[in-house]
Enzyme design. Structure first.
Site, short mmCIF file in Angstrom:
data_model
loop_
_atom_site.label_atom_id
_atom_site.label_comp_id
_atom_site.label_asym_id
_atom_site.label_seq_id
_atom_site.Cartn_x
_atom_site.Cartn_y
_atom_site.Cartn_z
N GLN A 33 4.63 -17.85 10.22
CA GLN A 33 4.29 -18.35 11.54
C GLN A 33 4.37 -17.28 12.63
O GLN A 33 3.76 -17.44 13.68
CB GLN A 33 5.18 -19.54 11.90
N ASN A 70 13.37 -24.75 2.77
CA ASN A 70 13.21 -25.54 3.98
C ASN A 70 12.56 -26.88 3.66
O ASN A 70 11.51 -26.93 3.03
CB ASN A 70 12.34 -24.78 4.99
N GLU A 71 13.19 -27.94 4.08
CA GLU A 71 12.73 -29.33 3.96
C GLU A 71 11.94 -29.61 2.68
O GLU A 71 10.73 -29.89 2.72
CB GLU A 71 11.95 -29.76 5.21
N TYR A 78 13.10 -34.37 14.80
CA TYR A 78 12.30 -34.35 16.02
C TYR A 78 12.28 -35.68 16.76
O TYR A 78 12.35 -35.72 17.97
CB TYR A 78 10.85 -33.93 15.69
N GLU A 97 16.08 -27.28 13.27
CA GLU A 97 14.85 -27.48 14.05
C GLU A 97 15.00 -28.72 14.91
O GLU A 97 15.33 -29.79 14.41
CB GLU A 97 13.62 -27.64 13.14
N PHE A 129 5.57 -25.38 20.44
CA PHE A 129 6.97 -25.79 20.54
C PHE A 129 7.83 -24.71 21.22
O PHE A 129 9.02 -24.89 21.38
CB PHE A 129 7.55 -26.04 19.14
#
Length: 509
Positions: free
Chosen positions: A50, A194-195, A339, A405, A464
């Protein structure tokens, strides 16, 4: 109903009453960083594909995310250049210092460090991560490193199918071993994957994220390979075995000298029953089992939730006794990705369907999901995060948690006055403080994200970041938003408010 469930239900009802009366529900309204424990860490995050750019430089090879993006599936954008942090890391670290960050969460690109997925290290990639880690530490910023974030080397995907094969377990362990060996003298916090729950659902049931595997009629994309009925379960199973294998290696080979910690992260919502009925309350439990318990129950108890085993039957792999013992207790901490909230209602039709995929196995409608992820901004509902932290305390033994996050989604534009992001951060950090005062074992909070970066599903169309990156400027100049100023004020000990002095947008000429 168990006592804790009754308490949660009362909290849900109170919140619903307040919301119906038009009352904003936030966490602690006014606080300073000094209200948090002295060892509580505040930071911000990003991931390799990213932000790094330099996708075709210095020996890096494609990952499955490169392939996905170049097929036009990431909003038509790619990470070939991204934010160019590969070349601009020193300047970015100075921005972190100016902001007052205590920690930075980033990921290592497996295909930059080990281009073929296994074998010799790429010395240029090794040098980059050594330089980044050293730059962070020399400026007093604690590195938190993720090993895998949707970006398996394409070479391993091509060779044996990546995470659907048991071959990945040994390759991931060897990759982790290389990272521990090369960086573990300075990195104390490792997040293996991650996740994995979202990676498995999105990548192998819906086909909406890399590596875009699914099967009709379940996938939302035109997948050319995959099996939505079995692969999501298989992928998480292999991730848990790979994670626990890497942790076992770390504890045996490195921990006594390096004194570090290895965890895994999980994505969750604040689950809210659509109605105060027994059916919807039970649907919340099923939804939580299928999204969160799927990963956490094996880590805590050595096996999957009973509701998953009953529903999925033979399609969910079984742990051997040895594997169960290896997985149980294999996470020193949990990384939390949160989130917003999700409303849940019972769906008996789904329960009765004979043709099942993962989504139908879940047997509960996440009613708000489509709206929440297509809307420009998330609802500011910090009580949802508090509920998650309370649930982790009650159901999962109150493990150490890093909120890796948490942030507000907005449309990507040149306005720096991101008032909604300021309100979101102020409310959610206050919610974390309330949870800490109620006994949560949360150890840190990382705002997502440090920079406006390439988002997985919509490229550069949403943002974000605390800092705006001008993609039209060949220098990719960074500009602080209102949220960066607010976060900096908080980190430097000033009393918070959801409103701070606006920032003027500088000319990029």
């Amino acid at each position: 109903m168990q006592p804790y469930a009754s308490s949660l239900m009362l909290a849900f009802l109170l919140t619903l009453i307040l919301l119906s009366l038009g009352v904003e529900v936030h966490g602690a309204d006014y606080y300073t960083i000094n209200d948090f424990p002295a060892d509580f860490i505040f930071g911000a995050g990003s991931t390799a594909y990213q932000v790094e750019g330099a996708a075709n430089e210095d020996g890096r090879t494609p990952s499955i995310w490169d392939t996905f993006a170049h097929a036009g599936l990431a909003g038509g954008a790619t990470g070939d250049v991204a934010c160019d942090e590969y070349h601009k890391y020193k300047a970015d670290v100075q921005l972190m210092v100016e902001t007052g960050l205590e920690a930075y969460r980033f990921s290592i690109s497996w295909s930059r460090l080990i281009p073929n997925g296994r074998g010799p290290l790429n010395l240029k990639g090794l040098q980059y991560y050594n330089n980044l880690i050293d730059e962070l530490l020399s400026n007093g910023i604690q590195p938190h490193v993720t090993l895998h974030n949707f970006d398996l080397p394409q070479a391993l995907e091509d060779e044996y199918g990546g995470w659907v094969s048991r071959d990945i377990i040994e390759d991931f362990r060897d990759y982790a071993d290389a990272c521990f060996r090369e960086f573990g003298d300075r990195v104390k916090y490792w997040n293996t994957v991650n996740e994995p729950n979202v990676f498995a659902i999105g990548g192998y049931d819906q086909g909406a994220v890399p590596p875009q595997r699914c099967s009709p009629p379940f996938g939302v994309k035109n997948c050319t390979k995959g099996n939505s009925t079995t692969e999501p379960y298989l992928v998480v199973h292999h991730i848990l075995l790979a994670h626990s294998s890497a942790v076992r290696l770390y504890r045996r080979k490195y921990r006594s000298k390096q004194q570090g910690f290895v965890g895994i992260s999980v994505y969750t919502f604040g689950f809210l029953p659509q109605t105060n009925t027994e059916e919807d309350v039970l649907a919340v439990k099923r939804a939580r089992d299928f999204l969160v318990g799927w990963v956490l129950e094996p880590l805590m108890n050595g096996d999957y939730p009973a509701s998953m085993k009953t529903r999925a039957g033979a399609r969910i792999p079984a742990f051997t006794d040895r594997e169960s013992k290896q997985v149980k207790g294999s996470s020193d901490f949990i990384g939390l990705i949160y989130y917003t909230i999700s409303n849940i209602s019972d769906n008996q039709d789904s329960l009765k369907q004979k043709s099942r995929d993962f989504g139908r196995d879940m047997a509960a409608n996440i009613l708000e999901t489509s709206r929440l992820f297509t809307a420009e901004e998330f609802l500011i509902a910090p009580w949802g995060l508090q509920q998650v932290l309370e649930t982790f305390k009650v159901l999962y033994g109150n493990p150490p948690i890093f909120i890796y996050e948490n942030g507000q989604r907005t449309a990507r534009n040149i306005s720096l006055e991101d008032v909604s992001r300021v309100k979101y951060l102020q409310a959610h950090i206050g919610g974390v403080l309330d949870a800490l005062r109620n006994g949560s074992n949360t150890k840190g909070y990382f705002a997502w994200s440090f920079l406006d970066l390439l988002e997985l599903l919509d490229g550069y169309k949403s943002a974000f970041g605390l800092y705006y990156v001008d993609l039209d400027d060949p220098h990719l100049t960074r500009y602080p938003k209102l949220s960066a100023k607010w976060y900096s004020q908080f980190l430097k000990g000033r009393k918070t408010s959801s409103i701070v002095t606006p920032i003027q947008f500088p000319s990029s000429s």
